[in-house]
Design a protein around this motif. Structure first.
Motif, PDB file in Angstrom:
ATOM      1  N   ASN A 130       0.852  -1.186   0.000  1.00 13.06           N
ATOM      2  CA  ASN A 130       0.000   0.000   0.000  1.00 13.06           C
ATOM      3  C   ASN A 130       0.890   1.239   0.000  1.00 13.06           C
ATOM      4  O   ASN A 130       2.008   1.197   0.533  1.00 13.06           O
ATOM      5  CB  ASN A 130      -0.894   0.032   1.237  1.00 13.06           C
ATOM      6  N   PRO A 131       0.422   2.364  -0.551  1.00 10.82           N
ATOM      7  CA  PRO A 131       1.230   3.588  -0.513  1.00 10.82           C
ATOM      8  C   PRO A 131       1.503   4.017   0.925  1.00 10.82           C
ATOM      9  O   PRO A 131       0.612   4.025   1.758  1.00 10.82           O
ATOM     10  CB  PRO A 131       0.358   4.615  -1.238  1.00 10.82           C
ATOM     11  N   VAL A 132       2.756   4.345   1.190  1.00 13.18           N
ATOM     12  CA  VAL A 132       3.166   4.754   2.529  1.00 13.18           C
ATOM     13  C   VAL A 132       3.171   6.273   2.648  1.00 13.18           C
ATOM     14  O   VAL A 132       2.850   6.823   3.687  1.00 13.18           O
ATOM     15  CB  VAL A 132       4.566   4.184   2.851  1.00 13.18           C
ATOM     16  N   VAL A 133       3.526   6.950   1.566  1.00 12.01           N
ATOM     17  CA  VAL A 133       3.613   8.407   1.552  1.00 12.01           C
ATOM     18  C   VAL A 133       2.664   8.925   0.476  1.00 12.01           C
ATOM     19  O   VAL A 133       2.556   8.345  -0.605  1.00 12.01           O
ATOM     20  CB  VAL A 133       5.058   8.872   1.258  1.00 12.01           C
ATOM     21  N   ILE A 134       1.975  10.033   0.782  1.00 12.76           N
ATOM     22  CA  ILE A 134       1.089  10.675  -0.185  1.00 12.76           C
ATOM     23  C   ILE A 134       1.589  12.096  -0.418  1.00 12.76           C
ATOM     24  O   ILE A 134       1.767  12.857   0.536  1.00 12.76           O
ATOM     25  CB  ILE A 134      -0.366  10.693   0.314  1.00 12.76           C
ATOM     26  N   ILE A 135       1.830  12.427  -1.678  1.00 12.69           N
ATOM     27  CA  ILE A 135       2.261  13.775  -2.036  1.00 12.69           C
ATOM     28  C   ILE A 135       1.012  14.542  -2.442  1.00 12.69           C
ATOM     29  O   ILE A 135       0.353  14.196  -3.418  1.00 12.69           O
ATOM     30  CB  ILE A 135       3.287  13.747  -3.181  1.00 12.69           C
ATOM     31  N   GLY A 136       0.692  15.588  -1.695  1.00  7.24           N
ATOM     32  CA  GLY A 136      -0.532  16.355  -1.921  1.00  7.24           C
ATOM     33  C   GLY A 136      -0.360  17.453  -2.950  1.00  7.24           C
ATOM     34  O   GLY A 136       0.580  17.467  -3.758  1.00  7.24           O
TER      35      GLY A 136
ATOM     36  N   THR B 238       7.617  18.791  -1.183  1.00  9.63           N
ATOM     37  CA  THR B 238       8.188  19.735  -0.225  1.00  9.63           C
ATOM     38  C   THR B 238       9.318  19.061   0.547  1.00  9.63           C
ATOM     39  O   THR B 238       9.439  17.830   0.527  1.00  9.63           O
ATOM     40  CB  THR B 238       7.109  20.206   0.769  1.00  9.63           C
ATOM     41  N   PRO B 239      10.156  19.833   1.241  1.00 10.70           N
ATOM     42  CA  PRO B 239      11.201  19.221   2.078  1.00 10.70           C
ATOM     43  C   PRO B 239      10.637  18.268   3.135  1.00 10.70           C
ATOM     44  O   PRO B 239      11.247  17.252   3.446  1.00 10.70           O
ATOM     45  CB  PRO B 239      11.892  20.428   2.722  1.00 10.70           C
ATOM     46  N   ALA B 240       9.459  18.582   3.668  1.00 12.64           N
ATOM     47  CA  ALA B 240       8.845  17.703   4.670  1.00 12.64           C
ATOM     48  C   ALA B 240       8.480  16.357   4.053  1.00 12.64           C
ATOM     49  O   ALA B 240       8.653  15.309   4.675  1.00 12.64           O
ATOM     50  CB  ALA B 240       7.604  18.366   5.266  1.00 12.64           C
ATOM     51  N   VAL B 241       7.985  16.371   2.826  1.00 14.51           N
ATOM     52  CA  VAL B 241       7.628  15.127   2.145  1.00 14.51           C
ATOM     53  C   VAL B 241       8.893  14.324   1.842  1.00 14.51           C
ATOM     54  O   VAL B 241       8.927  13.102   2.030  1.00 14.51           O
ATOM     55  CB  VAL B 241       6.838  15.425   0.849  1.00 14.51           C
ATOM     56  N   LEU B 242       9.950  15.005   1.399  1.00 13.55           N
ATOM     57  CA  LEU B 242      11.218  14.308   1.144  1.00 13.55           C
ATOM     58  C   LEU B 242      11.773  13.684   2.416  1.00 13.55           C
ATOM     59  O   LEU B 242      12.306  12.571   2.386  1.00 13.55           O
ATOM     60  CB  LEU B 242      12.246  15.262   0.532  1.00 13.55           C
ATOM     61  N   ASP B 243      11.645  14.385   3.547  1.00 16.06           N
ATOM     62  CA  ASP B 243      12.098  13.829   4.823  1.00 16.06           C
ATOM     63  C   ASP B 243      11.297  12.585   5.193  1.00 16.06           C
ATOM     64  O   ASP B 243      11.855  11.605   5.691  1.00 16.06           O
ATOM     65  CB  ASP B 243      11.976  14.865   5.949  1.00 16.06           C
TER      66      ASP B 243
END
Length: 115
Positions: free
Chosen positions: A20-26, A31-36
């Motif tokens: 299942n997807p672990v990270v969702i890019i909105g 953003t740097p927070a998403v990359l982290d």
């Protein structure tokens, strides 16, 4: 960026199918927070599914490229709004056990019960 062979990508696609997807890019994008968050997830999982909430295919492809370049990961698959990336886990080097110094401690069984 990590380069994967065709056979490696095929095997990783098969493994990723059940994930299942672990990270969702909105809508804010990459953003740097998403990359982290992706970095933290890659430290615990070698294979990662990411969902992108953007309708532009070229933008999603650019995001996959940027993720792989910045995090030293390999692109496995880009299908629809799902991106799959792979980075081998960093296996910590195990230290050899410390040796006891001094006399070895013997148990009662080794000494025999002489009481």
């Amino acid at each position: 960026m990590l380069t994967l062979s065709v056979l490696q990508r095929r095997d990783l696609k098969a493994r990723a199918h059940a994930l299942n997807p672990v990270v969702i890019i909105g809508n804010a994008g990459l953003t740097p927070a998403v990359l982290d968050e992706i970095e933290r997830s890659l430290k615990s999982h070698d294979l990662l599914k990411i969902r992108v909430m953007n309708d532009d295919r070229e933008a999603r492809a650019a995001m996959l490229q940027e993720i792989c370049e910045q995090l030293k990961a390999g692109p496995v698959q880009h299908i629809g709004k799902i991106l799959v990336v792979f980075r081998p886990l960093e296996v910590p080097i195990a230290k050899p056990p410390k040796r006891r110094q001094g006399k070895a401690v013997q148990s009662k069984k080794q000494l025999g019960s002489r009481t």
